[in-house]
Write a protein that holds these residues in place. Structure first.
Motif, PDB file in Angstrom:
ATOM      1  N   SER A  17      88.621   2.007  32.986  1.00  0.00           N
ATOM      2  CA  SER A  17      87.351   2.603  33.415  1.00  0.00           C
ATOM      3  C   SER A  17      86.248   1.570  33.561  1.00  0.00           C
ATOM      4  O   SER A  17      85.114   1.934  33.877  1.00  0.00           O
ATOM      5  N   ASP A  18      86.549   0.294  33.346  1.00  0.00           N
ATOM      6  CA  ASP A  18      85.501  -0.722  33.269  1.00  0.00           C
ATOM      7  C   ASP A  18      84.597  -0.757  34.497  1.00  0.00           C
ATOM      8  O   ASP A  18      83.380  -0.925  34.383  1.00  0.00           O
ATOM      9  N   ILE A  19      85.182  -0.605  35.678  1.00  0.00           N
ATOM     10  CA  ILE A  19      84.374  -0.674  36.901  1.00  0.00           C
ATOM     11  C   ILE A  19      84.488   0.606  37.727  1.00  0.00           C
ATOM     12  O   ILE A  19      84.077   0.635  38.883  1.00  0.00           O
ATOM     13  N   ARG A  20      85.023   1.689  37.135  1.00  0.00           N
ATOM     14  CA  ARG A  20      85.167   2.941  37.877  1.00  0.00           C
ATOM     15  C   ARG A  20      84.910   4.154  36.993  1.00  0.00           C
ATOM     16  O   ARG A  20      85.717   5.099  36.956  1.00  0.00           O
ATOM     17  N   PRO A  21      83.780   4.203  36.279  1.00  0.00           N
ATOM     18  CA  PRO A  21      83.527   5.362  35.413  1.00  0.00           C
ATOM     19  C   PRO A  21      83.456   6.672  36.181  1.00  0.00           C
ATOM     20  O   PRO A  21      83.943   7.703  35.696  1.00  0.00           O
ATOM     21  N   ASP A  22      82.856   6.657  37.381  1.00  0.00           N
ATOM     22  CA  ASP A  22      82.788   7.888  38.174  1.00  0.00           C
ATOM     23  C   ASP A  22      84.181   8.345  38.578  1.00  0.00           C
ATOM     24  O   ASP A  22      84.463   9.552  38.605  1.00  0.00           O
ATOM     25  N   GLY A  23      85.061   7.382  38.884  1.00  0.00           N
ATOM     26  CA  GLY A  23      86.427   7.727  39.237  1.00  0.00           C
ATOM     27  C   GLY A  23      87.171   8.358  38.079  1.00  0.00           C
ATOM     28  O   GLY A  23      87.989   9.274  38.269  1.00  0.00           O
ATOM     29  N   VAL A  24      86.905   7.884  36.867  1.00  0.00           N
ATOM     30  CA  VAL A  24      87.529   8.468  35.680  1.00  0.00           C
ATOM     31  C   VAL A  24      87.114   9.923  35.533  1.00  0.00           C
ATOM     32  O   VAL A  24      87.961  10.808  35.300  1.00  0.00           O
ATOM     33  N   ILE A  25      85.841  10.197  35.669  1.00  0.00           N
ATOM     34  CA  ILE A  25      85.363  11.570  35.526  1.00  0.00           C
ATOM     35  C   ILE A  25      85.935  12.451  36.630  1.00  0.00           C
ATOM     36  O   ILE A  25      86.342  13.598  36.381  1.00  0.00           O
ATOM     37  N   SER A  80      89.655   6.649  27.908  1.00  0.00           N
ATOM     38  CA  SER A  80      88.949   5.915  28.959  1.00  0.00           C
ATOM     39  C   SER A  80      87.480   6.314  29.031  1.00  0.00           C
ATOM     40  O   SER A  80      87.113   7.436  28.670  1.00  0.00           O
ATOM     41  N   PHE A  81      86.656   5.403  29.537  1.00  0.00           N
ATOM     42  CA  PHE A  81      85.213   5.574  29.677  1.00  0.00           C
ATOM     43  C   PHE A  81      84.634   6.056  28.349  1.00  0.00           C
ATOM     44  O   PHE A  81      84.423   7.243  28.112  1.00  0.00           O
ATOM     45  N   VAL A  82      84.390   5.119  27.475  1.00  0.00           N
ATOM     46  CA  VAL A  82      84.079   5.413  26.078  1.00  0.00           C
ATOM     47  C   VAL A  82      82.886   6.344  25.857  1.00  0.00           C
ATOM     48  O   VAL A  82      82.852   7.031  24.820  1.00  0.00           O
ATOM     49  N   PRO A  83      81.880   6.465  26.761  1.00  0.00           N
ATOM     50  CA  PRO A  83      80.826   7.445  26.510  1.00  0.00           C
ATOM     51  C   PRO A  83      81.333   8.884  26.422  1.00  0.00           C
ATOM     52  O   PRO A  83      80.637   9.752  25.877  1.00  0.00           O
ATOM     53  N   LEU A  84      82.544   9.143  26.930  1.00  0.00           N
ATOM     54  CA  LEU A  84      83.089  10.496  26.863  1.00  0.00           C
ATOM     55  C   LEU A  84      83.466  10.906  25.445  1.00  0.00           C
ATOM     56  O   LEU A  84      83.870  12.045  25.219  1.00  0.00           O
ATOM     57  N   LEU A  85      83.318   9.998  24.479  1.00  0.00           N
ATOM     58  CA  LEU A  85      83.424  10.397  23.082  1.00  0.00           C
ATOM     59  C   LEU A  85      82.474  11.558  22.796  1.00  0.00           C
ATOM     60  O   LEU A  85      82.805  12.469  22.014  1.00  0.00           O
ATOM     61  N   ALA A 114      77.962  14.995  26.022  1.00  0.00           N
ATOM     62  CA  ALA A 114      76.567  15.411  26.160  1.00  0.00           C
ATOM     63  C   ALA A 114      75.638  14.229  26.350  1.00  0.00           C
ATOM     64  O   ALA A 114      74.530  14.381  26.876  1.00  0.00           O
ATOM     65  N   ALA A 115      76.073  13.036  25.927  1.00  0.00           N
ATOM     66  CA  ALA A 115      75.262  11.821  26.064  1.00  0.00           C
ATOM     67  C   ALA A 115      75.869  10.842  27.050  1.00  0.00           C
ATOM     68  O   ALA A 115      75.494   9.666  27.068  1.00  0.00           O
ATOM     69  N   ALA A 116      76.792  11.297  27.891  1.00  0.00           N
ATOM     70  CA  ALA A 116      77.521  10.394  28.789  1.00  0.00           C
ATOM     71  C   ALA A 116      76.892  10.273  30.169  1.00  0.00           C
ATOM     72  O   ALA A 116      77.445   9.588  31.034  1.00  0.00           O
ATOM     73  N   GLY A 117      75.744  10.899  30.381  1.00  0.00           N
ATOM     74  CA  GLY A 117      75.086  10.806  31.687  1.00  0.00           C
ATOM     75  C   GLY A 117      74.764  12.178  32.234  1.00  0.00           C
ATOM     76  O   GLY A 117      75.382  13.188  31.866  1.00  0.00           O
ATOM     77  N   ASP A 118      73.794  12.210  33.137  1.00  0.00           N
ATOM     78  CA  ASP A 118      73.354  13.482  33.715  1.00  0.00           C
ATOM     79  C   ASP A 118      74.504  14.210  34.407  1.00  0.00           C
ATOM     80  O   ASP A 118      75.199  13.634  35.244  1.00  0.00           O
TER      81      ASP A 118
END
Length: 348
Positions: free
Chosen positions: A78-86, A103-108, A111-115
């Motif tokens: 997910s390093d350069i494709r966070p939107d693709g992961v979601i 993948s994409f560690v903010p998904l822990l 609610a705090a992973a982005g708008d």
């Protein structure tokens, strides 16, 4: 009846997930997606260092999503494709597949992973009647998980510091080490990880998750870092770190409430144990709770089959694989350690 699992990718975490699925008494490997053409067509066991499984790796997404499977373990880069992961995860959830991932560690803490991220995931879960859970060792059990459970022993919590102190010399992933983290670069402006906002994006959700767990409202999240430069060429598993370039980093992500630093993620990353002796010492994960009582917890990882980095990747995979029975049995929706039942390893 076994829970049928599709493994998504065989990188630094996924290569441990396949053997973990095969060894788990409640899980059955039924599919494997791979990124590279060279891996497609090979047996999952052969790719991941175990006996053949009869499951053949493929790049055919539609065929995998059409399988009679209960859950996907998603460990793709997910390093350069966070939107693709979601996008990937939402498609999987909406198709009727539960998803656990690292993948994409903010998904822990979505609610705090982005708008809009949490809303998209919840909508996909609702459409597919599925659940989603993301975790690992850090972010995951090694910081937020330990911190929240430790705080349960306190009458008062003033600060919580969540530390990772790790030698990364044996981490064999040149792209992550050199291009993302910035080892071998002349200064921090060449590091994607240390660019403004990057560490708070990745570990800010850890702070928000712990804050939610202890009932604290954070007003602000700040970040700070320092680096050291190699006095000579340093050979590591991923290549050569030239003299005069970044060979160590110490960064903090700090949650502030009422003007006070209350929650801190603190990472000390070296390539040689003797470097930067003034930085915190140790090896592994350390939680420091200042309150009443004061608490200190040390978590060190090792392995019969490799070093601490091998153990960390294995622990990351197993922390979500062992959650699968609870995730599959839960009501549809996004899960975190705050709303998922207690789970552990299943020993046959």
């Amino acid at each position: 009846m076994s829970i049928k699992v599709i493994q998504w990718a065989t990188g630094t975490v996924g290569i441990h997930a396949v053997p973990g699925i095969v060894a788990h008494p409640d899980l059955e490997l039924v599919g494997l997606w791979v990124h590279s053409d060279s891996k497609a067509g090979q047996d999952a066991g052969t790719l991941c260092g175990i006996d053949p499984t009869g499951v053949i790796a493929t790049q055919d997404v539609d065929a995998l999503l059409a399988l009679d499977a209960d859950v996907i373990c998603y460990t793709a880069s997910s390093d350069i494709r966070p939107d693709g992961v979601i996008d990937d995860i939402c498609r999987m959830l909406a198709s009727g597949k539960n998803v656990v991932g690292t993948s994409f560690v903010p998904l822990l803490f979505p609610a705090a992973a982005g708008d809009g991220v949490l809303d998209r995931l919840e909508a996909a879960c609702l459409e597919g009647g599925t659940s989603f859970y993301n975790s690992g060792i850090d972010p995951g059990f090694g910081n937020a998980g330990l911190a929240i459970h430790l705080a349960a022993m306190c009458k008062e919590v003033r600060t919580i510091r969540m530390m990772e102190i790790v030698n990364y010399a044996t981490w064999d992933n040149a792209f992550t080490m050199f291009e993302i983290m910035g080892f071998g670069k002349p200064d921090p402006t060449h590091s994607l990880l240390l660019s403004p906002g990057s560490t708070s994006m990745a570990w800010g959700p850890v702070l928000e998750l712990v804050a939610a767990g202890i009932g604290l409202h954070l007003d602000e999240i700040i970040e700070r870092h320092e680096v050291i430069l190699a006095p000579e060429d340093i050979e590591i598993a991923s290549g050569t770190v030239p003299a005069g370039t970044i060979s160590g980093m110490h960064f903090e992500i700090v949650g502030i409430a009422d003007g006070q630093e209350r929650l801190i993620v603190d990472h000390v990353t070296r390539l040689r144990d003797e470097d930067a002796p003034e930085w915190p010492q140790g090896g592994g994960y350390r939680i420091l709770v200042e309150g009443e009582p004061h608490l200190k917890c040390e978590l060190e990882l090792s392995s019969d089959l490799g070093d601490h980095n091998h153990a960390g990747c294995l622990a990351t995979a197993m922390h979500v694989l062992n959650a699968i029975p609870a995730v599959v049995a839960s009501e549809p929706g996004v899960k975190t350690i705050l709303n998922l039942p207690v789970y552990s390893a299943t020993v046959s």
